[in-house]
Design an enzyme around this catalytic site. Structure first.
Site, PDB file in Angstrom:
ATOM      1  N   HIS A   2      39.445  32.290  39.709  1.00  0.00           N
ATOM      2  CA  HIS A   2      38.446  33.147  39.930  1.00  0.00           C
ATOM      3  C   HIS A   2      38.397  34.261  38.647  1.00  0.00           C
ATOM      4  CE1 HIS A   2      37.767  32.719  44.095  1.00  0.00           C
ATOM      5  NE2 HIS A   2      38.679  32.522  44.437  1.00  0.00           N
ATOM      6  N   ALA A   3      37.988  35.179  38.655  1.00  0.00           N
ATOM      7  CA  ALA A   3      37.644  36.077  37.502  1.00  0.00           C
ATOM      8  C   ALA A   3      38.762  36.264  36.386  1.00  0.00           C
ATOM      9  CB  ALA A   3      37.174  37.440  37.617  1.00  0.00           C
TER      10      ALA A   3
END
Length: 93
Positions: free
Chosen positions: A18-19
């Site tokens: 993810h980020a």
């Protein structure tokens, strides 16, 4: 002689790709001259591992296998560094 190195790594970090892990992966990939492609399956589709937006869109959850194709002058070092980053859970755990 042109060659493409391949490798794969299992995502074992809690949040998957993810980020924050995506940014760490792309920042590392950008340090190398080689082309680095990423996929969630052996057959692709392949994305540019140097593109934060494309890598974040992959949204690979924990337990996914990431596949890599690396080609260029520093291919061995690039592949080793990326696999180590993933194996070390992006330095977050």
């Amino acid at each position: 002689m042109d060659r493409t190195l391949t490798g794969k790594a299992l995502l074992t970090n809690t949040i998957g790709l993810h980020a924050r892990p995506s940014v760490k992966l792309t920042q590392l990939a950008k340090r190398f001259q080689s082309s680095i492609q990423l996929a969630l399956g052996e057959a692709g589709p392949w994305i540019d591992a140097k593109s934060p937006v494309k890598v974040m869109r992959a949204r690979a959850p924990k337990g996914s296998t990431l596949y890599f194709n690396v080609a260029g002058p520093d291919d061995e070092a690039a592949l080793a560094a990326i696999l180590a980053l993933i194996e070390n859970k992006f330095g977050e755990e």
